[in-house]
Design a protein around this motif. Structure first.
Motif, PDB file in Angstrom:
ATOM      1  N   ALA A   1      -9.089  -8.579  -1.827  1.00  0.00           N
ATOM      2  CA  ALA A   1     -10.221  -8.458  -0.915  1.00  0.00           C
ATOM      3  C   ALA A   1      -9.947  -9.386   0.260  1.00  0.00           C
ATOM      4  CB  ALA A   1     -11.524  -8.833  -1.617  1.00  0.00           C
ATOM      5  N   ARG A   2      -9.616  -8.812   1.375  1.00  0.00           N
ATOM      6  CA  ARG A   2      -9.238  -9.603   2.537  1.00  0.00           C
ATOM      7  C   ARG A   2     -10.445 -10.263   3.156  1.00  0.00           C
ATOM      8  NH1 ARG A   2      -5.637  -7.418   7.691  1.00  0.00           N
ATOM      9  NH2 ARG A   2      -5.656  -9.367   8.880  1.00  0.00           N
TER      10      ARG A   2
ATOM     11  N   GLN B   1       0.851  -1.179   0.000  1.00  0.00           N
ATOM     12  CA  GLN B   1       0.000   0.000   0.000  1.00  0.00           C
ATOM     13  C   GLN B   1       0.887   1.230   0.000  1.00  0.00           C
ATOM     14  OE1 GLN B   1      -2.911   0.369   3.191  1.00  0.00           O
ATOM     15  NE2 GLN B   1      -4.221   1.536   1.801  1.00  0.00           N
TER      16      GLN B   1
ATOM     17  N   GLN C   1      -2.730   5.511  -1.438  1.00  0.00           N
ATOM     18  CA  GLN C   1      -3.240   4.598  -2.455  1.00  0.00           C
ATOM     19  C   GLN C   1      -3.911   3.393  -1.808  1.00  0.00           C
ATOM     20  OE1 GLN C   1      -2.899   5.443  -5.791  1.00  0.00           O
ATOM     21  NE2 GLN C   1      -2.021   7.340  -4.964  1.00  0.00           N
ATOM     22  N   GLY C   2      -4.585   2.599  -2.634  1.00  0.00           N
ATOM     23  CA  GLY C   2      -5.212   1.382  -2.147  1.00  0.00           C
ATOM     24  C   GLY C   2      -4.228   0.225  -2.096  1.00  0.00           C
ATOM     25  N   LEU C   3      -4.735  -0.914  -1.689  1.00  0.00           N
ATOM     26  CA  LEU C   3      -3.904  -2.111  -1.615  1.00  0.00           C
ATOM     27  C   LEU C   3      -3.648  -2.668  -3.005  1.00  0.00           C
ATOM     28  CD1 LEU C   3      -5.735  -3.817   1.368  1.00  0.00           C
ATOM     29  CD2 LEU C   3      -3.456  -2.847   1.438  1.00  0.00           C
ATOM     30  N   GLU C   4      -2.445  -3.179  -3.222  1.00  0.00           N
ATOM     31  CA  GLU C   4      -2.064  -3.783  -4.500  1.00  0.00           C
ATOM     32  C   GLU C   4      -1.392  -5.124  -4.239  1.00  0.00           C
ATOM     33  OE1 GLU C   4       1.130  -1.842  -6.583  1.00  0.00           O
ATOM     34  OE2 GLU C   4       0.709  -2.880  -8.475  1.00  0.00           O
ATOM     35  N   SER C   5      -1.953  -6.187  -4.779  1.00  0.00           N
ATOM     36  CA  SER C   5      -1.305  -7.497  -4.710  1.00  0.00           C
ATOM     37  C   SER C   5      -0.219  -7.537  -5.766  1.00  0.00           C
ATOM     38  CB  SER C   5      -2.322  -8.608  -4.943  1.00  0.00           C
ATOM     39  OG  SER C   5      -1.686  -9.870  -4.961  1.00  0.00           O
TER      40      SER C   5
ATOM     41  N   TYR D   1      -6.396  -6.175  -6.876  1.00  0.00           N
ATOM     42  CA  TYR D   1      -7.002  -5.450  -5.759  1.00  0.00           C
ATOM     43  C   TYR D   1      -7.513  -6.469  -4.741  1.00  0.00           C
ATOM     44  CZ  TYR D   1      -6.855  -2.100  -9.546  1.00  0.00           C
ATOM     45  OH  TYR D   1      -6.438  -1.335 -10.597  1.00  0.00           O
TER      46      TYR D   1
END
Length: 123
Positions: free
Chosen positions: A106-107, A38, A42-46, A104
């Motif tokens: 999704a946990r 992250q 910004q958002g989370l990125e795998s 993106y």
């Protein structure tokens, strides 16, 4: 059940770092794993995933050719070798006990993530 990342820090552009993720409390060798980051604001990125045996890996285009994911099931440890680092790689890096193949992630409620390690790429 725990994941603990280490190895982050401040590095100059073009430099390298190796992140580690130590797993405990669950059968590490039975879980596919991911590195997720992250960046500020910004958002989370795998960015990378690996299957249970380590023979199948995936990479986001943003890190392909520069980062290498690996694992040592005997040591219950996941790694991320990061070379040719760029300022845009600055982020908090997390490991997770699931393969997030979508960019993106999704946990899910049963997913385990570490606390994160900061990587800063700056001159």
């Amino acid at each position: 059940v725990q994941l603990v990342e280490s190895g982050g820090g401040l590095v100059q552009p073009g430099g390298s770092l190796r992140l580690s993720c130590a797993a405990s409390g669950f059968p590490f060798s039975s879980y596919g794993m991911s590195w997720v980051r992250q960046a500020p604001g910004q958002g989370l990125e795998s960015i990378s995933t690996i299957n249970t045996a380590g023979g199948i890996t995936t990479y986001a285009d943003s890190v392909k050719g520069r980062f290498t994911i690996s694992r040592d099931n005997a040591k219950n440890t996941l790694y991320l070798q990061m070379n040719s680092l760029r300022p845009e790689d600055t982020a908090v890096y997390y490991c997770a006990n699931r393969r997030y193949l979508s960019p993106y992630p999704a946990r899910g409620p049963a997913d385990v993530w570490g606390q994160g390690t900061q990587v800063t790429v700056s001159s």
